[in-house]
Scaffold this active site. Structure first.
Site, PDB file in Angstrom:
ATOM      1  N   CYS A 224       0.890  -0.987   0.137  1.00  0.00           N
ATOM      2  CA  CYS A 224      -0.204   0.026   0.120  1.00  0.00           C
ATOM      3  C   CYS A 224       1.065   1.230  -0.034  1.00  0.00           C
ATOM      4  CB  CYS A 224      -0.896   0.069   1.096  1.00  0.00           C
ATOM      5  SG  CYS A 224      -2.043  -1.228   1.328  1.00  0.00           S
TER       6      CYS A 224
ATOM      7  N   ARG B 139       3.825  -0.166  -4.970  1.00  0.00           N
ATOM      8  CA  ARG B 139       3.599  -0.752  -3.344  1.00  0.00           C
ATOM      9  C   ARG B 139       2.240  -1.520  -3.514  1.00  0.00           C
ATOM     10  NH1 ARG B 139       6.816   1.659   0.114  1.00  0.00           N
ATOM     11  NH2 ARG B 139       5.603   1.121   1.892  1.00  0.00           N
TER      12      ARG B 139
ATOM     13  N   TRP C 287      -2.953  -2.578  -1.676  1.00  0.00           N
ATOM     14  CA  TRP C 287      -2.314  -3.980  -1.685  1.00  0.00           C
ATOM     15  C   TRP C 287      -3.339  -4.858  -1.077  1.00  0.00           C
ATOM     16  CZ3 TRP C 287      -0.707  -8.258   0.962  1.00  0.00           C
ATOM     17  CH2 TRP C 287      -0.350  -9.499   0.267  1.00  0.00           C
TER      18      TRP C 287
ATOM     19  N   ASN D  41      -1.906   1.963   5.826  1.00  0.00           N
ATOM     20  CA  ASN D  41      -0.842   0.847   5.030  1.00  0.00           C
ATOM     21  C   ASN D  41      -0.435  -0.003   6.331  1.00  0.00           C
ATOM     22  OD1 ASN D  41       1.137  -0.752   4.047  1.00  0.00           O
ATOM     23  ND2 ASN D  41       2.882   1.060   4.273  1.00  0.00           N
ATOM     24  N   GLY D  42      -0.592  -1.124   6.305  1.00  0.00           N
ATOM     25  CA  GLY D  42      -0.478  -2.110   7.648  1.00  0.00           C
ATOM     26  C   GLY D  42      -1.660  -2.996   7.737  1.00  0.00           C
TER      27      GLY D  42
ATOM     28  N   GLU E  27      16.973 -17.909  -8.217  1.00  0.00           N
ATOM     29  CA  GLU E  27      16.581 -16.370  -8.374  1.00  0.00           C
ATOM     30  C   GLU E  27      16.254 -16.311 -10.029  1.00  0.00           C
ATOM     31  OE1 GLU E  27      15.993 -13.805  -7.206  1.00  0.00           O
ATOM     32  OE2 GLU E  27      16.245 -12.051  -8.551  1.00  0.00           O
TER      33      GLU E  27
ATOM     34  N   LYS F  53      12.235 -15.509 -10.843  1.00  0.00           N
ATOM     35  CA  LYS F  53      12.087 -14.002 -11.697  1.00  0.00           C
ATOM     36  C   LYS F  53      11.000 -14.712 -12.716  1.00  0.00           C
ATOM     37  CE  LYS F  53      13.268 -11.676 -10.548  1.00  0.00           C
ATOM     38  NZ  LYS F  53      14.017 -11.080  -8.926  1.00  0.00           N
TER      39      LYS F  53
ATOM     40  N   GLU G 116       7.392 -14.940 -11.094  1.00  0.00           N
ATOM     41  CA  GLU G 116       6.735 -13.961 -10.675  1.00  0.00           C
ATOM     42  C   GLU G 116       6.483 -12.975 -11.715  1.00  0.00           C
ATOM     43  OE1 GLU G 116       8.688 -11.009  -8.125  1.00  0.00           O
ATOM     44  OE2 GLU G 116      10.597 -11.671  -9.176  1.00  0.00           O
TER      45      GLU G 116
ATOM     46  N   HIS H  32      17.220 -36.761  -7.431  1.00  0.00           N
ATOM     47  CA  HIS H  32      16.493 -37.254  -6.144  1.00  0.00           C
ATOM     48  C   HIS H  32      14.904 -36.791  -6.069  1.00  0.00           C
ATOM     49  CE1 HIS H  32      20.339 -38.315  -4.112  1.00  0.00           C
ATOM     50  NE2 HIS H  32      20.794 -37.149  -4.828  1.00  0.00           N
TER      51      HIS H  32
ATOM     52  N   LYS I 255       5.838  -4.296  -4.146  1.00  0.00           N
ATOM     53  CA  LYS I 255       7.364  -4.128  -4.089  1.00  0.00           C
ATOM     54  C   LYS I 255       7.931  -4.198  -2.667  1.00  0.00           C
ATOM     55  CE  LYS I 255      11.336  -3.218  -5.929  1.00  0.00           C
ATOM     56  NZ  LYS I 255      11.965  -4.181  -6.522  1.00  0.00           N
TER      57      LYS I 255
HETATM   58  O1  M6R Z   1      12.618  -5.456  -0.068  1.00  0.00           O
HETATM   59  P1  M6R Z   1      13.229  -6.726   0.045  1.00  0.00           P
HETATM   60  O2  M6R Z   1      14.379  -7.015  -0.390  1.00  0.00           O
HETATM   61  O3  M6R Z   1      13.284  -6.949   1.641  1.00  0.00           O
HETATM   62  O4  M6R Z   1      12.001  -7.603  -0.374  1.00  0.00           O
HETATM   63  C1  M6R Z   1      12.169  -9.090  -0.099  1.00  0.00           C
HETATM   64  C2  M6R Z   1      11.273  -9.639  -1.166  1.00  0.00           C
HETATM   65  O5  M6R Z   1       9.937  -9.093  -1.274  1.00  0.00           O
HETATM   66  C3  M6R Z   1      11.518  -9.420  -2.773  1.00  0.00           C
HETATM   67  O6  M6R Z   1      13.054  -9.615  -3.133  1.00  0.00           O
HETATM   68  C4  M6R Z   1      10.892 -10.067  -3.765  1.00  0.00           C
HETATM   69  O7  M6R Z   1      10.941 -11.394  -3.820  1.00  0.00           O
HETATM   70  C5  M6R Z   1      10.959  -9.340  -5.142  1.00  0.00           C
HETATM   71  N1  M6R Z   1       9.600  -9.233  -5.847  1.00  0.00           N
HETATM   72  C6  M6R Z   1      11.668 -10.615  -6.082  1.00  0.00           C
HETATM   73  O8  M6R Z   1      11.713 -10.186  -7.238  1.00  0.00           O
END
Ligand code: M6R
Length: 615
Positions: free
Chosen positions: A2, A27, A74, A100-101, A488, A492, A495, A511, A610
């Protein structure tokens, strides 16, 4: 999660709020809304979906006012729709709140208020807050600020909020606990901006105050800024100068922020080690950790806490620090660590790695570690963020604002800082020969140029992407520090393209995951030259024997894997420990193109935000 923005002053608030919401949209983008005071009326406009929907909805409406609040959501409590969108009104439409929260005890508050005659329109926790403030003001007959304070005293949970009231047209009231809030001080101390981060503020002022937990700010066009805490103690605002530049928040000619951020990596990696590394002089240091170096060197172990991509960066650090500096490292998911009753003592150093510096679980994990006596450090990208402020010391990654929800340049910047840390500790502990140490420094300095050479392969990678855009699944394999690169790469892809993808240590394939391999399964393998090269080659053969498709990231000049793979992407040779900084880049580009070819919104993937400020 948010985004909140607010303005009070002489200007028209509406365009400032809309622009601010667009900047904060990363956000959360389930709904957007604003409330403005105009000629004694508190008007509210809100719409499900992105800020663009709100803009369309307000088109042609005569919207005015010099004071207003805005929110981009969000969803946590209540599905994304117009009714659950913020702001939320009090029943008499006198007060509106953005938040927000999460208010954890909202249900109890809500039930109590319903008994007292309050009617709830939404399923949100926030609506309980606005009715509570209204109820306290009416029953206790106190000023709005006192009603807000009393309400927050009975609230459990996290909040950054702004309250607007038609009885107080000259002021806004804001408060924070565990969710970020910045106050921008505009002209003549009679104009103010409030926001979740500095991005909506930067073009109006560079004077900002970051609120601390449990602080309440009143911004008043006549009386300026006043900060107290929820116990009503006066606090002196600490005014800081913003170091953010407007162009960093724009796409700069790229179609998407994600692509811009991928292409920024030669610069962001360089910015990250600028002033901290000089290979010719054999110098490496992280200024922010200088005074705490002994604690790191004497630590029984270093425990990293992080989430998502940042957790993958920590995984790379485990390989680096254990091998180069011979210090025991553990990497923990912050969300698991905080609820596991972990064994932590004052001999441990706990380092949080976070792009945003606001991730709720990472923050809570740090607080737990601190309470158990550990030294706590932070590696963050966002300057002034909560993690950077609660830690004993830390280092910024200097990657610049990352707007795309999928983390790209923040990852390579984190790995760069962590590499500098490993090298500094190795230097101090004398665990490396001078020649090996110097050679690693030289190699690290050369990384930005090598990343540029990978970026030049964008068109080739796009062609490869076209072959796999319709895949339903994908596997990513790597060994050593290329294993977190595989994780990673898979994150990517899933997501932003919604293709199911998994990362595995290449040897683990036998395995279980090998059962998944058939002619429809693309397997992305990091097969660069190094200790495990031959082993990875065997793993590739195992995949080929089962008709899987191999897309291999190989070292320039490789011939062996080339013969076996369906596609190869060559990357420049580097020290084995630095491969993650280069091998990650083609995987980012692949995901970007695949997602785009599938018609996905690469900058704002579904269901994500984000900055994950709720647990
Ligand atoms: O702001 P942060 O690095 O703490 O965020 C952690 C994760 O939410 C963040 O890396 C998330 O996995 C990304 N969307 C991945 O691309």
């Amino acid at each position: 999660m948010c985004g909140i923005v607010a303005y009070i002053g002489k200007k028209e608030a509406f365009p400032i709020l809309i622009k601010g919401l667009s900047r904060l949209e990363y956000r959360g983008y389930d709904s957007a809304g604003i409330a403005l005071l105009d000629s004694g009326e508190l008007n509210l406009y809100k719409k499900q979906g992105k800020v663009a929907n709100l803009v369309e909805f307000t088109n042609g409406k005569n919207i005015h006012g010099n004071v207003g609040i805005g929110h981009t959501r969000w969803a946590t409590h209540g599905e994304p729709n117009d009714v659950n969108a913020h702001p939320h009104y009090s029943m008499d439409k006198r007060i509106a709140v953005i938040h927000n929260g999460i208010i954890e005890n909202y249900d109890t508050i809500r039930e109590e208020l319903i008994k007292r005659g309050y009617v709830f329109k939404s399923q949100t926790d926030t609506e309980a807050l606005v009715h509570l403030i209204d109820d306290i003001q009416k029953t206790e007959k106190v000023e709005l600020i006192e009603a807000v304070r009393h309400a927050l005293q009975s609230v459990i949970g996290a909040y950054a909020l702004v309250v607007i009231s038609k009885d107080h047209p000259n002021q806004l009231i804001a408060a924070r606990k565990s969710s970020p809030l910045v106050v921008g001080i505009g002209e003549d101390n009679s104009e103010f901006y409030l926001a979740s981060d500095a991005t909506p503020i930067v073009e109006y002022t560079n004077q900002v105050v970051y609120l601390n937990d449990e602080e309440i700010a009143v911004v008043d066009v006549n009386e300026g800024l006043r900060i107290t805490n929820i116990a009503n103690q006066e606090k002196t605002p600490y005014i800081q100068e913003l170091e953010l530049h407007l162009e960093a928040l724009e796409k700069g000619g790229y179609e998407h922020f994600m692509m811009k951020e991928i292409f920024e990596q030669p610069r962001s990696i360089h910015d990250c080690f600028r002033g901290r590394l000089n290979a010719a002089e054999g110098f490496v240091q992280l200024g922010g950790l200088k005074d705490y170096e002994k604690r790191l060197l004497n630590a029984k172990r270093i425990v990293f806490v992080a989430c998502g991509t940042s957790w993958h960066a920590c995984q790379v650090a485990e390989y680096l620090i254990e091998d180069l500096a011979r210090i025991n490292v553990e990497v923990e998911y912050a969300s698991e660590f905080r609820y596991r009753n972990p064994i932590i003592s004052e001999k441990d150093v706990v380092i949080a790695v976070s792009q945003s510096g606001e991730t709720a679980d990472t923050l809570a994990a740090l607080e737990l570690a601190k309470a158990r006596g550990a030294s706590i450090f932070g590696i963050c990208n966002v300057v002034g963020s909560s993690i950077s402020r609660i830690t004993d010391a830390g280092s910024y990654t200097h990657a610049g604002p990352e707007i795309g929800v999928a983390s790209t340049k923040a990852f390579t910047a984190q790995v760069t800082v962590l590499t500098l840390l490993a090298l500094r500790l190795a230097y101090k502990k004398e665990t490396l020969s001078n020649s090996r140490f110097r050679s690693l420094l030289t190699e690290l300095e050369a990384i930005p140029e090598k990343v540029k050479r990978v970026l030049d392969k964008n068109e080739l990678i796009k062609e490869i992407a076209a072959h796999y855009k319709d895949s339903a699944n994908a596997l990513y394999l790597g060994r050593g520090s290329s294993f977190p690169v595989a994780l990673e790469g898979a994150l990517k892809l899933k997501e932003i393209s919604y293709i199911h993808a998994e990362g595995y240590p290449a040897a683990e394939m036998k395995h279980g995951p090998i059962a998944l391999i058939d002619e429809d399964m693309p397997v992305f393998v990091i097969a660069t030259k190094g200790t495990s090269y031959e082993k990875v080659v065997s793993n590739i053969q195992e995949v080929k024997a089962r008709k899987g498709k191999i897309i291999a990231i190989v070292t320039e000049g490789d011939t062996q894997v080339k013969e076996m793979a369906d596609h190869v992407i060559e990357i420049p040779a580097t020290d084995e420990h630095l491969v993650p900084l280069i091998a990650t880049i083609p995987l980012q580009i692949l995901s970007y193109h695949i997602a785009l070819m599938r018609g996905c919104n690469v900058d704002q993937p579904r269901n994500l935000a984000k900055s994950v400020t709720v647990e």
